[in-house]
Design an enzyme around this catalytic site. Structure first.
Site, PDB file in Angstrom:
ATOM      1  N   SER A   9       0.845  -1.194   0.000  1.00 44.40           N
ATOM      2  CA  SER A   9       0.000   0.000   0.000  1.00 44.40           C
ATOM      3  C   SER A   9       0.878   1.240   0.000  1.00 44.40           C
ATOM      4  O   SER A   9       2.048   1.193   0.420  1.00 44.40           O
ATOM      5  CB  SER A   9      -0.894   0.003   1.247  1.00 44.40           C
ATOM      6  OG  SER A   9      -1.572   1.236   1.395  1.00 44.40           O
TER       7      SER A   9
ATOM      8  N   TYR B 204      -1.897  -0.862  10.278  1.00 43.58           N
ATOM      9  CA  TYR B 204      -1.996  -1.108   8.841  1.00 43.58           C
ATOM     10  C   TYR B 204      -0.698  -0.713   8.142  1.00 43.58           C
ATOM     11  O   TYR B 204      -0.172  -1.455   7.297  1.00 43.58           O
ATOM     12  CB  TYR B 204      -3.165  -0.315   8.259  1.00 43.58           C
ATOM     13  CG  TYR B 204      -3.428  -0.568   6.796  1.00 43.58           C
ATOM     14  CD1 TYR B 204      -4.152  -1.684   6.374  1.00 43.58           C
ATOM     15  CD2 TYR B 204      -2.967   0.317   5.815  1.00 43.58           C
ATOM     16  CE1 TYR B 204      -4.402  -1.913   5.036  1.00 43.58           C
ATOM     17  CE2 TYR B 204      -3.203   0.091   4.473  1.00 43.58           C
ATOM     18  CZ  TYR B 204      -3.923  -1.021   4.088  1.00 43.58           C
ATOM     19  OH  TYR B 204      -4.166  -1.245   2.741  1.00 43.58           O
TER      20      TYR B 204
END
Length: 248
Positions: free
Chosen positions: A141, A155
């Site tokens: 990401s 995350y």
């Protein structure tokens, strides 16, 4: 990629679904896995081209059963797309900060976003070694590549870890004809992105040079490219798909 068997996790919707459809169109037989039920007919996917399994990728026993089912019904997996992931949000749509994140959240996010990528790789790499061909593509990401406007520390840490894990696999497995790469999407129009709310996404889009969010299909195209036999000299790489928000 005719007749190659591909496994895609988190395949019920979003990037996983778009990737499954793209790999099918490229000639793969795709095994779609998600904790949500997958109805192939409702998705417009022929059962001649895909198998669907519902289960939790963080359940090691489920992964062993999955491997046995795939190999008994289809054969050896040549392509592994690690897409399943979570990004917990508070009721107000925001992520927990470093002083708020709980050990429970941290452990769960690291387990699903990173540890299962290692476990799945360990399960299917021996088969790839035997056939001297393999493609592993994992979803990192923008949050793992740089700062994040929306995602929380659990995350971000998990997605940064995916980058390191793919480099480790790429280094060790390259001699067997196996490549391991990442795609690192920025803000993409998926259910996960929508958790933050329309206003957050609108403000985010204003900061992107192309002035919009990305689509699942754009990410799927990059994944399929890395899965192709012609991409065998791309190894340990990361493709950033973020509209120019982060450039390296």
């Amino acid at each position: 990629m005719k007749s190659r068997i591909a496994l895609v996790t988190g395949a019920a919707k979003g990037i996983g679904l778009a990737t499954s459809k793209k790999l099918i169109s490229d000639g793969c037989h795709v095994v779609m896995v998600d904790r949500l039920p997958i109805d192939l007919s409702k998705l417009g996917i022929s059962s001649n081209n895909a198998l669907a399994f519902s289960g939790d990728v963080s359940d090691a026993a489920f992964l062993l059963r999955l491997k046995e089912q795939i190999e008994s019904r289809l054969g050896t997996v040549s392509i592994l797309v690690n897409n399943a992931g979570i990004s917990p949000k508070r009721p107000d749509g925001r992520s927990s900060g470093i002083l708020e994140v709980t050990l429970d959240e941290w452990s769960k996010v690291l387990m699903i976003n990173l540890t299962t990528v290692m476990q799945l790789s360990q399960l299917f790499l021996p088969g790839m070694q035997a056939q001297k061909f393999g493609r592993i593509v994992s979803l990192s990401s923008l949050a793992g590549r740089s700062k994040s406007v929306v995602a929380g520390p659990s995350y971000m840490a998990s997605k940064a870890g995916v980058l390191g894990l793919m480099r480790a696999i790429a280094s060790e497995m390259g001699p067997f004809g196996i490549t391991a790469n990442c795609v690192a999407p920025g803000r993409i129009l998926t259910d996960m992105a929508m958790q933050a709310g329309e206003e957050v996404n609108r403000r985010y889009a204003e900061q992107i040079p192309v002035r919009r969010l990305g689509t699942a299909e754009e990410v799927a195209d990059a994944i399929a490219f890395l899965c192709a036999e012609s991409s065998g000299f791309i190894n340990g790489a990361t493709i950033d798909i973020n509209g120019g928000f982060f450039m390296s």
